[in-house]
Design a protein around this motif. Structure first.
Motif, mmCIF file in Angstrom:
data_model
loop_
_atom_site.group_PDB
_atom_site.id
_atom_site.type_symbol
_atom_site.label_atom_id
_atom_site.label_comp_id
_atom_site.label_asym_id
_atom_site.label_seq_id
_atom_site.Cartn_x
_atom_site.Cartn_y
_atom_site.Cartn_z
ATOM 1 N N LYS A 84 24.518 -51.015 -0.274
ATOM 2 C CA LYS A 84 24.466 -50.697 1.163
ATOM 3 C C LYS A 84 24.018 -49.253 1.377
ATOM 4 C CE LYS A 84 28.030 -54.019 2.562
ATOM 5 N NZ LYS A 84 29.388 -54.193 3.128
ATOM 6 N N ASN A 85 24.580 -48.332 0.594
ATOM 7 C CA ASN A 85 24.181 -46.926 0.719
ATOM 8 C C ASN A 85 22.722 -46.738 0.354
ATOM 9 O OD1 ASN A 85 26.571 -45.882 1.640
ATOM 10 N ND2 ASN A 85 27.308 -45.215 -0.363
ATOM 11 N N LEU A 86 22.278 -47.448 -0.684
ATOM 12 C CA LEU A 86 20.876 -47.328 -1.095
ATOM 13 C C LEU A 86 19.953 -47.808 0.025
ATOM 14 C CD1 LEU A 86 18.741 -46.738 -3.213
ATOM 15 C CD2 LEU A 86 19.112 -49.026 -4.151
ATOM 16 N N THR A 87 20.253 -48.964 0.598
ATOM 17 C CA THR A 87 19.425 -49.499 1.688
ATOM 18 C C THR A 87 19.446 -48.565 2.900
ATOM 19 O OG1 THR A 87 19.978 -51.736 0.948
ATOM 20 C CG2 THR A 87 19.036 -51.505 3.146
ATOM 21 N N LYS A 88 20.632 -48.073 3.234
ATOM 22 C CA LYS A 88 20.795 -47.190 4.396
ATOM 23 C C LYS A 88 19.995 -45.899 4.227
ATOM 24 C CE LYS A 88 24.378 -44.460 6.715
ATOM 25 N NZ LYS A 88 25.812 -44.074 6.683
ATOM 26 N N ASN A 89 20.146 -45.233 3.072
ATOM 27 C CA ASN A 89 19.448 -43.963 2.850
ATOM 28 C C ASN A 89 17.939 -44.161 2.704
ATOM 29 O OD1 ASN A 89 21.642 -42.076 2.867
ATOM 30 N ND2 ASN A 89 22.286 -42.887 0.892
ATOM 31 N N THR A 90 17.535 -45.323 2.215
ATOM 32 C CA THR A 90 16.099 -45.620 2.138
ATOM 33 C C THR A 90 15.502 -45.738 3.529
ATOM 34 O OG1 THR A 90 16.401 -46.780 0.024
ATOM 35 C CG2 THR A 90 14.393 -47.246 1.257
ATOM 36 N N GLU A 91 16.182 -46.467 4.402
ATOM 37 C CA GLU A 91 15.690 -46.625 5.793
ATOM 38 C C GLU A 91 15.662 -45.292 6.520
ATOM 39 O OE1 GLU A 91 18.411 -49.493 7.289
ATOM 40 O OE2 GLU A 91 17.329 -51.224 6.457
ATOM 41 N N ILE A 92 16.689 -44.450 6.291
ATOM 42 C CA ILE A 92 16.722 -43.128 6.923
ATOM 43 C C ILE A 92 15.540 -42.287 6.455
ATOM 44 C CG2 ILE A 92 17.993 -40.930 6.990
ATOM 45 C CD1 ILE A 92 20.586 -42.559 6.927
ATOM 46 N N PHE A 93 15.265 -42.336 5.150
ATOM 47 C CA PHE A 93 14.188 -41.506 4.614
ATOM 48 C C PHE A 93 12.812 -41.994 5.070
ATOM 49 C CE2 PHE A 93 11.274 -40.312 1.081
ATOM 50 C CZ PHE A 93 11.305 -38.945 1.307
ATOM 51 N N ILE A 94 12.642 -43.315 5.184
ATOM 52 C CA ILE A 94 11.358 -43.839 5.654
ATOM 53 C C ILE A 94 11.083 -43.373 7.083
ATOM 54 C CG2 ILE A 94 10.156 -45.962 6.323
ATOM 55 C CD1 ILE A 94 11.463 -47.334 3.917
ATOM 56 N N LYS A 95 12.127 -43.358 7.916
ATOM 57 C CA LYS A 95 11.952 -42.935 9.315
ATOM 58 C C LYS A 95 11.817 -41.425 9.441
ATOM 59 C CE LYS A 95 14.610 -46.839 11.172
ATOM 60 N NZ LYS A 95 15.863 -47.245 11.858
ATOM 61 N N ASN A 96 12.501 -40.673 8.583
ATOM 62 C CA ASN A 96 12.511 -39.217 8.705
ATOM 63 C C ASN A 96 12.323 -38.591 7.317
ATOM 64 O OD1 ASN A 96 12.783 -36.643 9.654
ATOM 65 N ND2 ASN A 96 14.981 -36.764 10.032
ATOM 66 N N PHE A 105 18.112 -39.251 -0.752
ATOM 67 C CA PHE A 105 17.464 -40.518 -1.118
ATOM 68 C C PHE A 105 17.254 -40.604 -2.632
ATOM 69 C CE2 PHE A 105 13.174 -42.152 -2.161
ATOM 70 C CZ PHE A 105 13.418 -43.506 -1.997
ATOM 71 N N LYS A 106 16.746 -39.540 -3.222
ATOM 72 C CA LYS A 106 16.478 -39.529 -4.669
ATOM 73 C C LYS A 106 17.765 -39.723 -5.470
ATOM 74 C CE LYS A 106 15.668 -35.592 -6.691
ATOM 75 N NZ LYS A 106 15.022 -34.336 -7.169
ATOM 76 N N ASN A 107 18.823 -39.013 -5.082
ATOM 77 C CA ASN A 107 20.089 -39.145 -5.800
ATOM 78 C C ASN A 107 20.678 -40.546 -5.655
ATOM 79 O OD1 ASN A 107 20.040 -36.558 -6.774
ATOM 80 N ND2 ASN A 107 21.370 -35.713 -5.199
ATOM 81 N N GLN A 108 20.490 -41.149 -4.480
ATOM 82 C CA GLN A 108 21.029 -42.494 -4.269
ATOM 83 C C GLN A 108 20.313 -43.515 -5.159
ATOM 84 O OE1 GLN A 108 23.621 -42.785 -1.749
ATOM 85 N NE2 GLN A 108 23.983 -44.506 -3.109
ATOM 86 N N VAL A 109 18.998 -43.370 -5.291
ATOM 87 C CA VAL A 109 18.219 -44.275 -6.154
ATOM 88 C C VAL A 109 18.639 -44.101 -7.612
ATOM 89 C CG1 VAL A 109 15.904 -44.801 -7.034
ATOM 90 C CG2 VAL A 109 16.243 -44.369 -4.592
ATOM 91 N N LYS A 110 18.720 -42.850 -8.048
ATOM 92 C CA LYS A 110 19.106 -42.582 -9.436
ATOM 93 C C LYS A 110 20.535 -43.043 -9.711
ATOM 94 C CE LYS A 110 17.785 -38.471 -10.998
ATOM 95 N NZ LYS A 110 17.519 -37.016 -10.998
ATOM 96 N N MET A 111 21.421 -42.847 -8.737
ATOM 97 C CA MET A 111 22.814 -43.238 -8.921
ATOM 98 C C MET A 111 22.940 -44.756 -9.044
ATOM 99 S SD MET A 111 26.139 -41.919 -6.838
ATOM 100 C CE MET A 111 25.633 -42.583 -5.270
#
Length: 485
Positions: A84-96, A105-111
């Motif tokens: 859920k956090n990965l999807t949420k932070n990905t959507e936030i980064f795509i918009k902004n 975003f990078k840390n969430q993907v790596k984590m």
């Protein structure tokens, strides 16, 4: 709470993996650990041949956040916060797509990739250790992997359609490739372990099918794949290792290592220099009054005074520093996270200690399972004490990662025993066997036992654990855990 284990890292090194839990969100968590290494005297490792400088050359310390407490089942069912956090932070980064959002975003993907890899290793090891593995358990394991990977790769597809920069997309591609490598590696390990057991054929076929599918996927995505005939195996392994380090770096912490008590030591040295200067100046004033200026006796008194000044300075400095060493550790390590926030402090100290100063429980644990029943005086061992004092600061702990399930600090200590083999005998020794009137010469491994006892002081009390490292001149053969009372 403390969790610990010791494993072989390579033929001459062991890893002591200890996790310290953050007890409270407002109160500092404090631990003290004592690691005793009992070395056979024949190895010639003692205070004269093995000073602290050599010990710290043989020790590497890695500090990281403990992997969040998830299971594959929870992730595959969409529970907890990881996907859920990965999807949420990905959507936030795509918009902004700001510089502030990219690190999150990078840390969430790596984590996500690092946590999934760790869970794959844990679940594979759990299956392998079982005496019996059912067909349903293997099918369930593979279905979990397929479900999690499909959800993650849906996020990868969403990012590809968002026209992100290559530098941003590479983070996701690296994570995707690393996950695929880890699936391939763990499934191959599982297959090699169970192929000779009584397992239904379709389970083995599913494992092989998923491995082949991942290798084809990597080739299709232009990742480094064993399916590619042009790939050099050396390059393949090198890239896999670099990817692993890159992904798992999200949990690793920074260390600022300094000598403990350095300011006090400099103050003592300055005091010793001042004391010596007082003496030499007093001598000069006295003989100046008695003999006057520019006389031979006064000149001789000045020379002798300065000679004694240097000796007083050196002796007093040595005395004070040696006495103060008992109050300080060798080094102190400030532990900081990616935001440069201080989240912990570790102090470490090395020394050789006599058996008589060890507590009764340590002595009792050492004498458990002795091959020959002898008194503690007859052990004839050199004992290294490696002491650590660990403090965890809760306020900034985990502040650089958006996951509230990060609750512990893991201390990974790698001990290299290569120096210990110098005085070991040949790895093979002959012995005599008489059978049916014939005399045979047989060869056996000549091994040495290095016993490790760990003593932990926690807020819940004192805990002990003991391991036996069995090695010879060719390296470490195995590690045995000794069950304590």
């Amino acid at each position: 709470m403390i969790r610990s284990k010791i494993e072989i890292h390579d033929k001459f090194s062991v890893i002591i993996d200890v996790t310290y839990d953050r007890i409270s969100k407002s109160k500092k968590s404090k631990y003290t650990t004592l690691t005793y290494l009992f070395l056979p005297d024949s190895l010639n490792i003692n205070g004269k041949t093995y000073p602290a400088t050599k010990f710290y050359n043989d020790v590497r310390l890695f500090l990281k956040y403990d992997t969040p407490n998830y299971t594959l089942g929870e992730i595959s069912r969409g529970e907890r916060l990881l996907l859920k956090n990965l999807t949420k932070n990905t959507e936030i980064f795509i918009k902004n797509r700001t510089n502030q959002n990219f690190p999150l975003f990078k840390n969430q993907v790596k984590m996500f990739a690092a946590t999934l890899s760790s869970l794959l290793r844990d679940e594979t090891d759990t299956l392998i250790k079982r005496k019996k593995i059912s067909n349903d358990e293997i099918i369930d394991f593979i279905e979990k992997i397929n479900l999690i990977v499909s959800e993650f790769r849906a996020i990868v597809g969403m990012l590809k359609e968002s026209s992100l920069k290559d530098t941003h997309m590479n983070v996701v591609f690296y994570a995707d490739e690393h996950i695929s490598n880890e699936i391939e590696l763990q499934l191959m390990k599982l297959f090699n372990n169970i192929k000779n057991r009584k397992i239904e054929t379709n389970s083995l076929e599913m494992i092989v099918g998923l491995i082949e599918s991942e290798q084809k996927y990597k080739k299709q995505k232009n990742y480094v794949s064993p399916k590619d005939k042009n790939v050099n195996p050396e390059d393949l392994l090198y890239k896999r290792n670099r990817l692993k380090k890159y992904i798992e770096s999200v949990f690793f912490l920074y260390q600022d290592i300094r000598k403990d008590g350095a300011m006090f030591e400099q103050t003592v040295l300055a005091f010793a220099a001042g004391l010596a200067m007082v003496f030499s100046t007093a001598v000069a004033f006295y003989y100046q009054q008695v003999y006057g200026n520019f006389t031979l006796p006064f000149f001789i008194a000045l020379v002798v005074g300065y000679m004694l000044k240097d000796r007083i300075k050196g002796s007093v400095s040595q005395l004070f520093v040696s006495k103060s060493n008992s109050f300080f550790y060798d080094y102190k390590i400030k532990v900081t996270n990616a935001l440069d926030n201080k989240i912990g402090l570790i102090k470490e100290k090395f020394s050789f200690v006599p058996l008589k100063i060890l507590g009764p429980k340590v002595k009792k644990h050492r004498q458990k399972d002795m091959v020959i029943g002898i008194s503690e005086r007859s052990l004839n061992e050199q004992i290294i004490e490696y002491k650590k004092k660990v403090t965890i600061y809760p306020k900034k702990f985990g502040s650089d990662l958006s996951d509230e399930n990060i609750l512990g600090l893991t201390d990974i200590t790698r001990l290299n025993f290569h120096r210990f083999i110098q005085y070991m005998d040949d790895p093979k020794k002959d012995y005599i066997l008489v059978k049916k009137g014939e005399v045979y010469m047989k060869a056996a491994n000549k091994v040495y036992n290095i016993n490790i006892i760990q003593k932990y002081y926690t807020e819940d009390g004192i805990e002990f654990s003991r391991y036996r490292v069995i090695m010879n001149r060719n390296g470490i053969k195995r590690i045995e855990k000794v069950v304590l009372d």
